[in-house]
Design a protein around this motif. Structure first.
Motif, PDB file in Angstrom:
ATOM      1  N   MET A 219     -92.608 -47.445  37.352  1.00 43.72           N
ATOM      2  CA  MET A 219     -91.599 -48.032  38.513  1.00 43.72           C
ATOM      3  C   MET A 219     -92.748 -48.546  39.683  1.00 43.72           C
ATOM      4  SD  MET A 219     -88.279 -46.746  40.647  1.00 43.72           S
ATOM      5  CE  MET A 219     -87.105 -47.052  39.418  1.00 43.72           C
ATOM      6  N   ASN A 220     -92.214 -49.881  39.975  1.00 46.73           N
ATOM      7  CA  ASN A 220     -93.283 -50.242  41.084  1.00 46.73           C
ATOM      8  C   ASN A 220     -92.675 -49.792  42.489  1.00 46.73           C
ATOM      9  OD1 ASN A 220     -94.969 -52.514  39.856  1.00 46.73           O
ATOM     10  ND2 ASN A 220     -92.889 -53.252  39.310  1.00 46.73           N
ATOM     11  N   PHE A 221     -93.475 -49.193  43.162  1.00 47.37           N
ATOM     12  CA  PHE A 221     -92.899 -48.694  44.541  1.00 47.37           C
ATOM     13  C   PHE A 221     -93.539 -49.770  45.736  1.00 47.37           C
ATOM     14  CE2 PHE A 221     -92.966 -45.008  41.804  1.00 47.37           C
ATOM     15  CZ  PHE A 221     -91.733 -44.895  42.000  1.00 47.37           C
ATOM     16  N   LEU A 222     -92.708 -50.096  46.751  1.00 45.69           N
ATOM     17  CA  LEU A 222     -93.123 -51.180  47.657  1.00 45.69           C
ATOM     18  C   LEU A 222     -92.476 -50.649  48.826  1.00 45.69           C
ATOM     19  CD1 LEU A 222     -91.970 -54.453  45.971  1.00 45.69           C
ATOM     20  CD2 LEU A 222     -94.236 -53.619  46.340  1.00 45.69           C
TER      21      LEU A 222
ATOM     22  N   ARG B  71     -81.404 -47.785  61.344  1.00 44.24           N
ATOM     23  CA  ARG B  71     -82.407 -48.837  61.595  1.00 44.24           C
ATOM     24  C   ARG B  71     -83.749 -48.541  61.732  1.00 44.24           C
ATOM     25  NH1 ARG B  71     -80.908 -54.262  62.797  1.00 44.24           N
ATOM     26  NH2 ARG B  71     -82.572 -55.332  64.005  1.00 44.24           N
ATOM     27  N   GLU B  72     -84.695 -49.293  61.191  1.00 45.64           N
ATOM     28  CA  GLU B  72     -86.000 -49.081  61.373  1.00 45.64           C
ATOM     29  C   GLU B  72     -86.534 -47.708  60.597  1.00 45.64           C
ATOM     30  OE1 GLU B  72     -88.302 -51.225  62.413  1.00 45.64           O
ATOM     31  OE2 GLU B  72     -86.707 -52.319  63.118  1.00 45.64           O
ATOM     32  N   GLN B  73     -85.578 -47.019  59.665  1.00 47.80           N
ATOM     33  CA  GLN B  73     -85.969 -46.037  59.026  1.00 47.80           C
ATOM     34  C   GLN B  73     -86.815 -46.638  57.687  1.00 47.80           C
ATOM     35  OE1 GLN B  73     -82.500 -44.399  56.853  1.00 47.80           O
ATOM     36  NE2 GLN B  73     -83.883 -43.168  55.210  1.00 47.80           N
ATOM     37  N   ALA B  74     -87.801 -45.890  57.747  1.00 46.81           N
ATOM     38  CA  ALA B  74     -88.864 -46.422  56.519  1.00 46.81           C
ATOM     39  C   ALA B  74     -88.112 -45.944  55.340  1.00 46.81           C
ATOM     40  CB  ALA B  74     -90.210 -45.621  56.878  1.00 46.81           C
ATOM     41  N   VAL B  75     -88.523 -46.691  54.194  1.00 45.95           N
ATOM     42  CA  VAL B  75     -88.029 -46.325  52.729  1.00 45.95           C
ATOM     43  C   VAL B  75     -89.155 -46.729  51.673  1.00 45.95           C
ATOM     44  CG1 VAL B  75     -85.644 -46.375  53.453  1.00 45.95           C
ATOM     45  CG2 VAL B  75     -86.950 -48.566  52.641  1.00 45.95           C
ATOM     46  N   GLN B  76     -88.819 -46.055  50.527  1.00 51.94           N
ATOM     47  CA  GLN B  76     -89.854 -46.530  49.473  1.00 51.94           C
ATOM     48  C   GLN B  76     -88.863 -47.515  48.487  1.00 51.94           C
ATOM     49  OE1 GLN B  76     -93.323 -46.142  48.396  1.00 51.94           O
ATOM     50  NE2 GLN B  76     -93.484 -45.648  50.472  1.00 51.94           N
ATOM     51  N   VAL B  77     -89.307 -48.832  48.160  1.00 56.65           N
ATOM     52  CA  VAL B  77     -88.301 -49.640  47.298  1.00 56.65           C
ATOM     53  C   VAL B  77     -88.824 -49.321  45.805  1.00 56.65           C
ATOM     54  CG1 VAL B  77     -87.176 -51.842  47.167  1.00 56.65           C
ATOM     55  CG2 VAL B  77     -87.963 -51.090  49.276  1.00 56.65           C
ATOM     56  N   GLY B  78     -88.258 -49.013  45.082  1.00 50.06           N
ATOM     57  CA  GLY B  78     -88.592 -48.637  43.368  1.00 50.06           C
ATOM     58  C   GLY B  78     -87.821 -49.899  42.724  1.00 50.06           C
ATOM     59  N   LEU B  79     -88.725 -50.665  41.937  1.00 47.03           N
ATOM     60  CA  LEU B  79     -88.200 -51.686  41.090  1.00 47.03           C
ATOM     61  C   LEU B  79     -89.139 -51.647  39.554  1.00 47.03           C
ATOM     62  CD1 LEU B  79     -88.273 -54.851  43.564  1.00 47.03           C
ATOM     63  CD2 LEU B  79     -86.635 -54.201  41.988  1.00 47.03           C
ATOM     64  N   ARG B  80     -88.252 -51.606  38.541  1.00 43.88           N
ATOM     65  CA  ARG B  80     -88.735 -51.551  37.439  1.00 43.88           C
ATOM     66  C   ARG B  80     -89.468 -52.914  37.022  1.00 43.88           C
ATOM     67  NH1 ARG B  80     -89.128 -46.602  35.561  1.00 43.88           N
ATOM     68  NH2 ARG B  80     -87.281 -45.246  35.891  1.00 43.88           N
ATOM     69  N   PRO B  81     -90.605 -52.953  36.229  1.00 40.83           N
ATOM     70  CA  PRO B  81     -91.251 -54.181  35.722  1.00 40.83           C
ATOM     71  C   PRO B  81     -90.227 -55.223  35.207  1.00 40.83           C
ATOM     72  CG  PRO B  81     -92.547 -52.293  35.178  1.00 40.83           C
ATOM     73  CD  PRO B  81     -91.180 -51.627  35.605  1.00 40.83           C
TER      74      PRO B  81
ATOM     75  N   ARG C 292     -79.065 -55.106  43.294  1.00 39.36           N
ATOM     76  CA  ARG C 292     -78.627 -53.875  42.310  1.00 39.36           C
ATOM     77  C   ARG C 292     -79.487 -52.880  41.563  1.00 39.36           C
ATOM     78  NH1 ARG C 292     -75.970 -57.573  38.547  1.00 39.36           N
ATOM     79  NH2 ARG C 292     -77.647 -57.531  36.617  1.00 39.36           N
ATOM     80  N   ASP C 293     -80.728 -53.678  41.290  1.00 38.54           N
ATOM     81  CA  ASP C 293     -81.638 -53.060  40.523  1.00 38.54           C
ATOM     82  C   ASP C 293     -82.602 -52.237  41.515  1.00 38.54           C
ATOM     83  OD1 ASP C 293     -80.685 -53.873  38.107  1.00 38.54           O
ATOM     84  OD2 ASP C 293     -81.763 -55.838  38.218  1.00 38.54           O
TER      85      ASP C 293
END
Lengths: 350, 277
Positions: free
Chosen positions: A237-240, A268-278, A337-338
């Motif tokens: 998974m990609n993490f951004l 608000r301003e909370q840091a997150v890691q966004v995961g997206l499958r290729p 949604r992904d």
């Protein structure tokens, strides 16, 4: 069928298995996966009785087996190195356990031949292991386990010494075997393709702890944390890096995205890691991110394109339309949604 | 390349000369013994170094009968067979345990055994003699069998441990999973797999036991083994050299035969444990 209750293993001062709890149902095919050194083989060997359990309890078939000898546990094991007795023929290898049990020669031969037929080993029974190919040796090792008719089969990375083609064949054979025998099987591998294709449930381990247990698709679609999300799936998974812009909205790679179905309100301003499958980055419509292609891995039916959406945010996308080329700028599109969101500690935000 | 080959060949020839002389110095005593064993006493006195002209086997018959070599031979065979059998059995068991099993002080035990290898026999002769005497084993074949076993066991254990360490541990684990107890694992798996090392060890220990004079002289004082018998053929003032030579040939023949049959394995066995198998 198998119950691990708060099981730990310590070597000197080092804890390699840390308070593991797991229940394996009868007839289930369960796969332990994890990176090297995560303790998956140690856990299997503890079930087998080849490693002592430092604390906790092991139950097999309703009986406490924590301190039982390996041969009293009703389990059979297939080793990575096959561990065939080199001085014995295939028939003698497969019938060794029966010989130790005192089963007569004629009955032994009958049982060995029955198992050999299942595994297409009939014509090899009088050969020594040295005269067999890798795949044949592995089948003999499996046959040796089948002959004992155990309650539980344990497999310790049984296909890792085989070449790619043979590994696929043997994987299918093991799946068929499970269907025909319906025994409980516990299988250790670091190959997630094996895990995904064989398992009823996968146990993901890291540093001696269970990270998540679930059906392969559950782990793939709904990982509990960033480790499982990254470990299950190939390419991973990609993490951004992203930041919350509202209770259910984030900004990622310079784009604002509304995240649907989020049960947690983001600060608000909370840091997150966004995961997206290729495979989710080439949706026909959705949020668009421009990507300059840096590397193309062409596989024929599709390609993996590599690039960066932000500094230190490399991404890989599965590309099925046309033939992408290096330097080309293409639009990546994903449906919100992904997205999978994780907090800075790697825990899933649902 | 051809020039290098020639130079190498020249060096080989230069090296071959001292090697040939060394080989000659080894072969000559054998030739001397066989040659003189076929001579009469008179023939020997007249021409000590010349080739035999009128060969006779009387010296062999005399050595076998009059010099009681037949009795010594039986002693040597029984003692050697007993000691070698016991050595193989014990070293295989201990080697398996040290190489494969996990138990407290395993390394310490191995180091102690290695330490025993370093002690020369001569250093412990007096306590050894007292022990044998105290146990009532003096002048018994059993005493000599036990003495050989005690003295040659450290090396045998070392060799078998090194050999078993080269075998995959999964074989032990697979056998345990198949239901074998430790002794069954040893009997069904480790003993057959240890055959090459055991054969080598058998040959080496046969050579040691058969050729020994010192321990045998101490333990079997009344009933001699062959090598002690040969030593006893030397008189204080005179020696019947043809008879002595015949005795030497008779004593050496079985062991030379063993060596010729198994020489490949003896050389191979020396490197057992040198590299991981």
């Amino acid at each position: 069928m198998i119950d691990l209750r708060n099981v730990s293993k310590r070597f000197g001062g080092m804890t390699v298995i840390d308070r593991v709890n797991l229940s394996v149902e009868e007839g289930e095919f369960i796969v332990f996966v994890g990176p090297s050194g995560c303790g998956k083989s140690t856990l299997l060997r503890m079930i087998a009785g080849l490693e002592d359990i430092s604390s906790g309890d092991l139950w097999i078939g309703g009986e406490r087996m924590t301190d039982a000898e390996p041969y009293d546990r009703g389990v059979a094991m297939v080793f990575q190195s096959y561990a065939l007795y080199p001085h014995m023929t295939v028939a003698e290898n497969m019938g060794f356990a029966l010989r130790i049990q005192g089963v007569g020669a004629a009955e032994r031969r009958r049982m060995v031949e029955a198992a050999a037929t299942k595994l297409h080993l009939d014509h090899l029974l009088d050969r020594k292991p040295a005269a067999l190919s890798g795949g044949q040796r592995q089948r003999v090792a499996i046959g040796r386990a089948i002959v004992r008719d155990p309650k539980v089969f344990l497999f310790d990375e049984p296909l890792s010494n085989l070449d790619a083609e043979l590994r696929v064949q043997m994987r299918i054979e093991i799946a068929r075997l499970h269907q025909s025998l319906s025994n409980t099987m516990v299988y250790v591998t670091h190959d997630q393709t094996e895990a995904m294709t064989l398992a009823d449930r996968i146990v993901v381990l890291r540093a001696g702890r269970i990270e998540q247990v679930g059906r392969p698709t559950d782990l793939y679609d709904d990982p509990d944390n960033i480790f499982v999300a990254g470990f299950i799936g190939s390419p991973r998974m990609n993490f951004l890096p992203g930041v919350a812009t509202g209770p259910a909205s984030i900004r990622v790679a310079g784009v604002d995205v509304q995240v649907p179905g989020l049960g947690t309100r983001l600060a608000r301003e909370q840091a997150v890691q966004v995961g997206l499958r290729p495979e989710h980055l080439t949706a026909p419509e959705g949020v668009e991110l421009p990507l300059a292609i840096e590397v193309v891995e062409q596989l024929g039916a599709m390609a993996y394109v590599h690039g960066s959406l932000a500094p230190e945010a490399p991404v890989v996308a599965e590309w099925r339309a046309g033939r992408p080329s290096v330097g080309e700028r293409v639009p990546l599109r994903f449906h919100p949604r992904d997205l999978r969101l994780f907090d800075p500690e790697g825990r899933r935000i649902r | 390349m051809a020039a290098v080959g020639k130079r190498e060949r020249r060096w080989l020839w230069i090296a071959a000369i001292p090697m040939a002389l060394l080989a000659l110095s080894c072969i000559y005593p054998i030739v001397f013994a066989i040659n003189n064993a076929l001579k009469t006493s008179k023939g020997y006195i007249l021409d000590r170094f010349g080739m035999v002209t009128d060969p006779t086997v009387q010296n062999f018959a005399d050595a076998w009968g009059r010099a009681r070599f037949s009795e010594y031979f039986v002693n040597s065979v029984l003692v050697t067979a007993g000691a070698v059998g016991l050595l193989l059995l014990l070293s295989s068991l201990v080697g398996f345990a040290l190489a494969m099993l996990r138990f407290p002080f395993r390394r310490l035990v191995f180091v102690a055994i290695l330490g025993a290898l370093m002690i020369p026999i001569q250093v412990v002769l007096v306590p050894f003699y007292r022990t044998v005497e105290g146990l009532g084993l003096l002048n018994t074949r059993v005493g000599l069998v036990l003495a050989y076993t005690a003295f040659f066991l450290p090396f045998s254990i070392y060799l078998m441990t090194a050999f078993y360490r080269g075998l995959p541990r999964e074989l032990l684990e697979a056998a345990r999973m198949d239901g074998a107890r430790f002794l069954e694992v040893w009997w069904h798996v480790m003993l057959p797999l240890g055959r090459p090392a055991l054969l080598t060890l058998g040959i080496l220990n046969t050579l040691y036991c058969w050729n020994d004079v010192l321990i045998s002289l101490l333990v079997l004082q009344d009933r001699r083994t062959l090598m002690v018998g040969i030593a006893a053929l030397r008189g204080e003032y005179t020696t019947n050299v043809p008879l002595l030579a015949a005795g030497i040939v008779l004593a050496a023949a079985p062991i030379v035969l063993v060596y010729l049959v198994f020489q490949r394995r003896i050389v191979g066995g020396i490197s057992v444990g040198a590299v991981k198998g």
